[in-house]
Design a protein around this motif. Sequence first.
Motif, PDB file in Angstrom:
ATOM      1  N   GLY A  81       7.737  -3.821   0.782  1.00 31.04           N
ATOM      2  CA  GLY A  81       6.490  -4.537   1.030  1.00 31.04           C
ATOM      3  C   GLY A  81       6.713  -6.035   0.959  1.00 31.04           C
ATOM      4  O   GLY A  81       7.849  -6.522   1.043  1.00 31.04           O
ATOM      5  N   GLU A  82       5.605  -6.745   0.769  1.00 36.87           N
ATOM      6  CA  GLU A  82       5.638  -8.200   0.880  1.00 36.87           C
ATOM      7  C   GLU A  82       5.936  -8.882  -0.462  1.00 36.87           C
ATOM      8  O   GLU A  82       6.994  -9.469  -0.655  1.00 36.87           O
ATOM      9  N   ALA A  83       5.015  -8.769  -1.375  1.00 42.14           N
ATOM     10  CA  ALA A  83       5.129  -9.486  -2.651  1.00 42.14           C
ATOM     11  C   ALA A  83       4.125  -8.891  -3.623  1.00 42.14           C
ATOM     12  O   ALA A  83       3.132  -8.295  -3.200  1.00 42.14           O
ATOM     13  N   PRO A  84       4.365  -9.063  -4.916  1.00 46.77           N
ATOM     14  CA  PRO A  84       3.389  -8.544  -5.885  1.00 46.77           C
ATOM     15  C   PRO A  84       2.042  -9.249  -5.748  1.00 46.77           C
ATOM     16  O   PRO A  84       1.987 -10.446  -5.433  1.00 46.77           O
ATOM     17  N   GLY A  85       0.980  -8.485  -5.976  1.00 41.47           N
ATOM     18  CA  GLY A  85      -0.350  -9.072  -6.100  1.00 41.47           C
ATOM     19  C   GLY A  85      -0.676  -9.221  -7.586  1.00 41.47           C
ATOM     20  O   GLY A  85       0.207  -9.076  -8.445  1.00 41.47           O
ATOM     21  N   GLU A  88       0.069  -6.082  -9.738  1.00 34.16           N
ATOM     22  CA  GLU A  88       1.515  -5.844  -9.839  1.00 34.16           C
ATOM     23  C   GLU A  88       2.141  -6.861 -10.798  1.00 34.16           C
ATOM     24  O   GLU A  88       3.017  -6.534 -11.600  1.00 34.16           O
ATOM     25  N   PRO A  94       5.610  -2.597  -8.379  1.00 31.45           N
ATOM     26  CA  PRO A  94       5.051  -2.845  -7.049  1.00 31.45           C
ATOM     27  C   PRO A  94       4.005  -1.807  -6.655  1.00 31.45           C
ATOM     28  O   PRO A  94       4.061  -0.655  -7.102  1.00 31.45           O
ATOM     29  N   PHE A  95       3.081  -2.225  -5.832  1.00 27.20           N
ATOM     30  CA  PHE A  95       2.092  -1.328  -5.222  1.00 27.20           C
ATOM     31  C   PHE A  95       1.366  -0.454  -6.245  1.00 27.20           C
ATOM     32  O   PHE A  95       1.413   0.780  -6.174  1.00 27.20           O
ATOM     33  N   ASN A 121       9.825  -5.174  -2.949  1.00 23.57           N
ATOM     34  CA  ASN A 121       9.143  -6.183  -2.132  1.00 23.57           C
ATOM     35  C   ASN A 121      10.132  -7.237  -1.660  1.00 23.57           C
ATOM     36  O   ASN A 121      11.206  -7.413  -2.255  1.00 23.57           O
ATOM     37  N   HIS A 195       0.548  -2.424   6.776  1.00 26.39           N
ATOM     38  CA  HIS A 195       0.407  -2.575   5.324  1.00 26.39           C
ATOM     39  C   HIS A 195      -0.841  -1.806   4.877  1.00 26.39           C
ATOM     40  O   HIS A 195      -1.882  -1.867   5.541  1.00 26.39           O
TER      41      HIS A 195
HETATM   42  N1  URA Z   1       1.370  -5.587  -1.499  1.00 23.31           N
HETATM   43  C1  URA Z   1       2.709  -5.627  -1.342  1.00 23.31           C
HETATM   44  O1  URA Z   1       3.209  -5.902  -0.257  1.00 23.31           O
HETATM   45  N2  URA Z   1       3.462  -5.331  -2.403  1.00 23.31           N
HETATM   46  C2  URA Z   1       2.963  -4.999  -3.581  1.00 23.31           C
HETATM   47  O2  URA Z   1       3.724  -4.731  -4.499  1.00 23.31           O
HETATM   48  C3  URA Z   1       1.561  -4.974  -3.724  1.00 23.31           C
HETATM   49  C4  URA Z   1       0.784  -5.260  -2.666  1.00 23.31           C
END
Ligand code: URA
Length: 225
Positions: A81-85, A88, A94-95, A121, A195
Amino acid sequence: MNMSEHQRRAYLEAMGIDVWVPRGQDDIEPDIEVPEVRAGGLDWQALRDCVAGCTRCELHAGRTQTVFGVGDPDADWMIIGEAPGAEEDRRGEPFVGRAGHLLDEMLRTVGLSRDSVFIANILKCRPPNNRDPKVDEVAACRAYLERQIELVAPKIIIAVGRVAAQNLLGTDAPVGRLRGKRHLLGEVPLIVTYHPAYLLRSPSQKRKSWDDLCLARSVVRELHA
Ligand code: URA
């Protein structure tokens, strides 16, 4: 049969498979200075420690903790995925927010669980206000993800969303053009899908994501056949 790299690409292209070469440090724009990171050769624990103490970009200042990745270190499937929110960042995994729950459901539809895949991520730290990752942040984190991919040695990579897909494949093509077909990241087949945060906003697109996961499953089965 010994095949040159040139021939291999020509065959793959003739089969309609796009070949992407992992972006190296050479591709970083020249005005961006990122100190070299040596993640190559690290084992899981050393890589984990390295990520946990990372101060290579400004995101370290705002994080609660790094979000390394989770799952089976020998998984066939690697989800990127992209990055922690925010959630997270709080939990270090993650996620795990609403999008994460949908990702879990999507995985279940193709017979997978969170524990049977490896989830990581592009970035290991949360960008403020969930803004898009900056080029220098992606470059600073890249070696960590590359080493994770080497260590997991997945049979398939699923790039979840625009940021993951574009950064992994080194393109600015939209997800709508990248999804629904097989790419290669080096030697590893890669499938792009939407996503889950986008799917929460646009549930009518869920069917396409399911198709993407089914395509991924058929690629993995082909490899086993
Ligand atoms: N969206 C993401 O791309 N990664 C995460 O870990 C959480 C949300």
